[in-house]
Design an enzyme around this catalytic site. Sequence first.
Site, mmCIF file in Angstrom:
data_model
loop_
_atom_site.group_PDB
_atom_site.id
_atom_site.type_symbol
_atom_site.label_atom_id
_atom_site.label_comp_id
_atom_site.label_asym_id
_atom_site.label_seq_id
_atom_site.Cartn_x
_atom_site.Cartn_y
_atom_site.Cartn_z
ATOM 1 N N ARG A 87 70.126 43.872 30.045
ATOM 2 C CA ARG A 87 70.570 43.627 28.666
ATOM 3 C C ARG A 87 69.514 44.164 27.701
ATOM 4 O O ARG A 87 69.817 44.775 26.692
ATOM 5 C CB ARG A 87 70.810 42.129 28.418
ATOM 6 C CG ARG A 87 71.048 41.841 26.958
ATOM 7 C CD ARG A 87 71.592 40.458 26.592
ATOM 8 N NE ARG A 87 71.380 39.410 27.541
ATOM 9 C CZ ARG A 87 70.226 38.722 27.693
ATOM 10 N NH1 ARG A 87 69.192 38.985 26.917
ATOM 11 N NH2 ARG A 87 70.126 37.793 28.613
ATOM 12 N N TYR A 133 88.002 51.254 7.478
ATOM 13 C CA TYR A 133 88.563 50.995 8.804
ATOM 14 C C TYR A 133 89.019 49.532 8.863
ATOM 15 O O TYR A 133 88.249 48.619 8.522
ATOM 16 C CB TYR A 133 87.512 51.284 9.874
ATOM 17 C CG TYR A 133 87.968 50.937 11.268
ATOM 18 C CD1 TYR A 133 88.948 51.693 11.898
ATOM 19 C CD2 TYR A 133 87.442 49.849 11.955
ATOM 20 C CE1 TYR A 133 89.385 51.371 13.170
ATOM 21 C CE2 TYR A 133 87.866 49.521 13.228
ATOM 22 C CZ TYR A 133 88.847 50.287 13.830
ATOM 23 O OH TYR A 133 89.277 49.968 15.082
ATOM 24 N N ASP A 149 79.135 54.636 7.753
ATOM 25 C CA ASP A 149 79.905 54.745 8.987
ATOM 26 C C ASP A 149 80.244 56.228 9.153
ATOM 27 O O ASP A 149 81.073 56.778 8.436
ATOM 28 C CB ASP A 149 81.172 53.880 8.882
ATOM 29 C CG ASP A 149 81.999 53.907 10.172
ATOM 30 O OD1 ASP A 149 81.908 54.900 10.921
ATOM 31 O OD2 ASP A 149 82.746 52.947 10.409
ATOM 32 N N LYS A 172 85.039 57.299 19.520
ATOM 33 C CA LYS A 172 85.815 58.386 18.933
ATOM 34 C C LYS A 172 85.208 59.747 19.306
ATOM 35 O O LYS A 172 85.167 60.072 20.478
ATOM 36 C CB LYS A 172 85.913 58.169 17.430
ATOM 37 C CG LYS A 172 86.197 56.704 17.019
ATOM 38 C CD LYS A 172 87.565 56.212 17.469
ATOM 39 C CE LYS A 172 87.734 54.693 17.344
ATOM 40 N NZ LYS A 172 87.457 54.134 16.029
#
Length: 381
Positions: free
Chosen positions: A46, A98, A171, A196
Amino acid sequence: MNFATLTVHAGMEPDPSTGAVATPIYQTSTYAQEEPGKHKGYEYARTGNPTRTALETALAALENADHALCFASGLAATDALLKLLRPGDELVSCNDLYGGTYRLFTKVFAHFGIKFTFVSMSEGLDEFRSALTDKTKMVWIETPTNPLLNVVDIEAVAKIAKARNIVTVVDNTFATPYLQKPLKLGADVVVHSCTKYLGGHSDTVMGAVATSRPDIYEPLKFLQNACGAVPGPMDCFLVLRGIRTLAVRMKQHCAGARQIAYFLREHPAVADVYYPGLADNPGHHVAEIQMRDFGGMVSFYTREDSVDNAFAVMKRLQLFTLAESLGGVESLVGHPATMTHASIPREERLKNGLRDSLVRLSVGIEDPDDLIDDLKQALEG
Ligand SMILES: *Cc1c(COP(=O)(O)O)cnc(C)c1O
């Protein structure tokens, strides 16, 4: 080094233990220690994993940042950034956002005493300026925006924010660092949905943050480990592999979108076309300055503005798959009003100019002539 070269080489060191040229997938949760605290830089996956480190190094290089951090999704990256705020703080964001980001802001973080204000930022910045208060700690922009592909002047926004000591987050999912480098334009932080274009093959969900500000990077790195929304090594491998072809893919996405935008503009069954590369698009001038090309996304209204009509056109498409998401090698089509932006109330949506028949195309890397033939038959049904 030029960008295309960087995409191939960034974060690419032959594996120190074997010389493997492709970054290995370190599918391990933990690492052996010689004695407590004595190890080779990794303790628990992690906290850190060599595949993730290679990807974070590559992403930082592509965004001209000192640091990058990866998260389990784009929204997990956004979630981590929002946790830098405290109750009473305010965030000002562009209003063409978004849908998932809007939902995270208004349905999750608003309950923790953070105030969100949404303003238009693509037609002058007066509304933006007057939304800033002494409590504003963060400005959030998307450009080009989703789904209307409005363009926000990053440099102008960042300058106003910086003068008031406000952090500017961009973004950069739609543009990718191939088209636009927000940090060079004065922004403090870049956030990505690697799901994306960076991943580029519609096979992974992941997010990332890039910044050169140590006062943002350090607490964010703490949060990455403390909250634990990290991607697995296989996902890191896939996004790293996607990045190697980012420059060639983006070139083809942009070329295809340009041809399609010009085709749609002339078609009688199409009303308005949204694509920043069109000379009469309101954002064209700013896009020309801050972007290398105009991206792979094109949105349009059908002549008859109804959900039914948009659905009928989409249903006839053969090469464009009806699906959420964007930025993969294959072309996708979506209906923002009922899909990505369904979480935004209709009134709010109409106020922001998103009408019922908007169709959003993510133009893939197929031959544009085939895509245009497909659109033609679908529109002429
Ligand atoms: C998809 C997307 C996100 C969210 O990313 P996930 O990886 O789906 O969590 C954020 N911003 C934009 C612009 C997006 O397209």
